[in-house]
Design a protein around this motif. Structure first.
Motif, mmCIF file in Angstrom:
data_model
loop_
_atom_site.group_PDB
_atom_site.id
_atom_site.type_symbol
_atom_site.label_atom_id
_atom_site.label_comp_id
_atom_site.label_asym_id
_atom_site.label_seq_id
_atom_site.Cartn_x
_atom_site.Cartn_y
_atom_site.Cartn_z
ATOM 1 N N ASP A 61 -11.531 2.946 -2.865
ATOM 2 C CA ASP A 61 -10.632 3.816 -2.002
ATOM 3 C C ASP A 61 -9.352 2.965 -1.516
ATOM 4 N N ILE A 62 -8.275 3.719 -1.929
ATOM 5 C CA ILE A 62 -6.725 2.856 -1.771
ATOM 6 C C ILE A 62 -6.539 2.823 -0.410
ATOM 7 N N GLU A 63 -6.458 3.526 0.549
ATOM 8 C CA GLU A 63 -6.338 3.430 2.006
ATOM 9 C C GLU A 63 -7.284 2.275 2.501
ATOM 10 N N GLU A 64 -8.415 2.302 2.280
ATOM 11 C CA GLU A 64 -9.414 1.491 2.972
ATOM 12 C C GLU A 64 -9.526 0.168 2.487
ATOM 13 N N TYR A 65 -9.198 0.010 1.034
ATOM 14 C CA TYR A 65 -9.111 -1.250 0.617
ATOM 15 C C TYR A 65 -7.914 -1.783 0.989
ATOM 16 N N GLY A 66 -6.721 -0.942 0.841
ATOM 17 C CA GLY A 66 -5.337 -1.465 1.200
ATOM 18 C C GLY A 66 -5.312 -2.142 2.386
ATOM 19 N N VAL A 106 0.667 -1.329 0.009
ATOM 20 C CA VAL A 106 0.110 -0.177 0.156
ATOM 21 C C VAL A 106 1.039 1.392 -0.061
ATOM 22 N N HIS A 107 1.837 1.146 -0.838
ATOM 23 C CA HIS A 107 2.707 2.504 -1.510
ATOM 24 C C HIS A 107 3.549 2.637 -0.053
ATOM 25 N N ARG A 108 4.109 1.454 0.992
ATOM 26 C CA ARG A 108 4.595 1.917 2.025
ATOM 27 C C ARG A 108 6.106 1.219 1.820
ATOM 28 N N SER A 109 6.044 0.425 0.825
ATOM 29 C CA SER A 109 7.703 0.035 0.707
ATOM 30 C C SER A 109 8.438 0.906 -0.138
ATOM 31 N N PRO A 110 9.894 0.498 0.101
ATOM 32 C CA PRO A 110 10.750 1.320 -0.551
ATOM 33 C C PRO A 110 10.970 1.087 -2.269
ATOM 34 N N THR A 111 10.233 -0.007 -2.489
ATOM 35 C CA THR A 111 10.271 -0.175 -3.979
ATOM 36 C C THR A 111 9.013 0.640 -4.591
ATOM 37 N N ASP A 138 7.405 -7.612 9.478
ATOM 38 C CA ASP A 138 6.389 -6.965 10.151
ATOM 39 C C ASP A 138 5.883 -5.751 9.397
ATOM 40 N N LEU A 139 4.579 -5.535 8.856
ATOM 41 C CA LEU A 139 4.170 -4.776 7.932
ATOM 42 C C LEU A 139 3.860 -3.300 8.799
ATOM 43 N N LEU A 140 3.791 -3.371 10.057
ATOM 44 C CA LEU A 140 3.155 -2.298 10.758
ATOM 45 C C LEU A 140 4.746 -1.678 11.378
ATOM 46 N N GLU A 141 5.596 -2.467 11.727
ATOM 47 C CA GLU A 141 6.855 -1.850 12.547
ATOM 48 C C GLU A 141 7.806 -1.671 11.300
ATOM 49 N N LYS A 142 7.598 -2.193 10.008
ATOM 50 C CA LYS A 142 8.471 -2.070 8.821
ATOM 51 C C LYS A 142 9.895 -2.663 9.145
ATOM 52 N N ASP A 143 9.888 -3.888 9.870
ATOM 53 C CA ASP A 143 11.288 -4.568 10.290
ATOM 54 C C ASP A 143 11.117 -5.851 9.761
ATOM 55 N N THR A 144 12.119 -6.590 9.681
ATOM 56 C CA THR A 144 12.247 -7.947 9.102
ATOM 57 C C THR A 144 13.064 -8.922 9.994
ATOM 58 N N GLU A 145 12.515 -9.846 10.339
ATOM 59 C CA GLU A 145 13.426 -11.083 11.046
ATOM 60 C C GLU A 145 13.680 -12.102 10.027
ATOM 61 N N ALA A 146 15.003 -12.374 10.017
ATOM 62 C CA ALA A 146 15.353 -13.211 8.966
ATOM 63 C C ALA A 146 16.054 -14.533 9.534
ATOM 64 N N GLY A 165 14.006 -1.757 9.214
ATOM 65 C CA GLY A 165 13.731 -1.072 8.250
ATOM 66 C C GLY A 165 13.692 -1.510 6.907
ATOM 67 N N VAL A 166 13.763 -3.016 6.876
ATOM 68 C CA VAL A 166 13.603 -3.864 5.775
ATOM 69 C C VAL A 166 12.197 -4.404 5.372
ATOM 70 N N LEU A 167 11.924 -4.010 4.249
ATOM 71 C CA LEU A 167 10.523 -4.545 3.935
ATOM 72 C C LEU A 167 10.618 -5.362 2.493
ATOM 73 N N SER A 168 11.569 -4.872 1.670
ATOM 74 C CA SER A 168 11.666 -5.567 0.344
ATOM 75 C C SER A 168 12.622 -6.474 0.163
ATOM 76 N N ARG A 169 12.353 -7.692 -0.323
ATOM 77 C CA ARG A 169 13.079 -8.724 -0.666
ATOM 78 C C ARG A 169 13.901 -8.287 -1.834
ATOM 79 N N LYS A 170 13.255 -7.760 -2.791
ATOM 80 C CA LYS A 170 13.833 -7.251 -4.157
ATOM 81 C C LYS A 170 14.763 -6.338 -3.976
ATOM 82 N N LYS A 171 14.358 -5.195 -3.355
ATOM 83 C CA LYS A 171 15.561 -4.168 -3.260
ATOM 84 C C LYS A 171 16.315 -4.063 -2.032
ATOM 85 N N GLN A 172 16.019 -4.596 -1.047
ATOM 86 C CA GLN A 172 16.997 -4.372 0.322
ATOM 87 C C GLN A 172 17.557 -5.611 0.543
#
Length: 303
Positions: free
Chosen positions: A172-177, A148-153, A252-260, A286-293
């Motif tokens: 509605d983008i935010e509601e549907y997102g 929902v436009h939150r990723s660094p990609t 974690d989509l809310l905290e925008k962190d990733t446990e690997a 701060g990692v959300l994107s597999r492709k970019k980060q």
């Protein structure tokens, strides 16, 4: 007949881009059919049901078929038989992964957040009307891939195209997102192996084979409380598939962190991210994107 197909372990972008691009080819008088190479996930099922769009037929072997790839361009991520197929086109937003063709083909690869953004843009540039249902699934794919436009990609183009699609389908983008984020988080009664391989891609870095799965959720503890079982299954998969390294990203989509979670060889991961791995895991802030980060630093280190 041209078969339009996304990658193995298909996500919403892979499925919806295939459907929409096949529809465009048919509008232009080409005979095209969307197909898939794997089961759809709960989020994609939710999207197709919402917009009353049929699930594409599953296909396992592309041998001797005319093929259009969407959302991937690597043999390791493609359905079987691609090397024996006649590749006609590629529409993608990932790194270029080593495809070889005997003839020139149409190859559109663009650094945006979603293949659906490219497909929608092709419709618009050709002055082709985007049907309401098609606009709905393309919008869904963009929101899924960009969180929902939150990723660094996410790019300005993704945002602009999504706005146009939302106006066409009346969403509605935010509601549907937010609805989609809830669906993305549904793990149900999945077994550890299904969680690991649900959104999974293989990468060849030099002579090294790396598998990277990702779970995007608003309730990461539901996944991480199964850490021991997940690692046990990951070790089995690492041995069975001969991976140098196997990684599961719990995002974690809310905290925008990733446990690997990591099995196999770990030295290159530690070098790539300057992180010490403890108990087969590391936190990537701060990692959300597999492709970019995740993939670029791994490739730089391992290749």
């Amino acid at each position: 007949m041209k078969y339009v197909i996304g990658h193995k372990k298909p996500d919403t972008d892979s499925i919806c881009s295939a459907i929409a691009y096949a529809e465009l080819k048919n509008i232009e008088g080409d005979n095209a059919k969307p197909v898939r190479c794997g089961p759809i996930n709960p989020e994609t099922e939710f999207v197709l049901d919402k917009f009353n769009v049929d699930i594409p037929q599953e296909i396992e072997d592309l041998s001797n078929k005319k093929v259009i790839l969407v959302d991937h361009n690597e043999y390791s991520q493609a359905a079987g038989g691609l090397k024996k197929a006649e590749l006609k086109e590629v529409v993608d937003h990932h790194r270029i992964g080593g495809l070889v063709t005997s003839n020139p083909i149409f190859f559109h690869c663009e650094p945006v957040g979603s293949t659906a953004t490219i497909v929608a843009d092709i419709y618009l540039n050709k002055n082709k009307e985007i049907p309401q249902k098609t606009a709905g699934i393309l919008l869904s794919a963009i929101l899924s891939d960009t969180v929902v436009h939150r990723s660094p990609t996410n790019t300005e183009k993704d945002t602009e195209i999504a706005k146009k699609l939302s106006e066409i389908c009346g969403v509605d983008i935010e509601e549907y997102g937010k609805e989609m984020l809830k669906e993305k988080s549904k793990l149900g009664e999945k077994e550890p192996r299904d969680i690991i391989l649900g959104d999974f891609k293989e990468y060849e870095f030099g002579e090294k084979l790396v598998g990277v799965g990702q779970v995007e959720t608003v309730v990461p503890n539901e996944v991480l409380e199964q850490k021991n079982q997940l690692l046990q299954e990951m070790k089995k998969i690492t041995t069975q598939e001969n991976y140098n390294t196997l990684i599961l990203l719990v995002t974690d989509l809310l905290e925008k962190d990733t446990e690997a979670l990591i099995t196999g060889e770990t030295q290159n991961f530690e070098k790539a991210f300057q992180k010490e791995i403890k108990n087969n895991s590391a936190t990537l802030k701060g990692v959300l994107s597999r492709k970019k980060q995740v993939i670029p630093p791994l490739e730089d280190t391992m290749a």
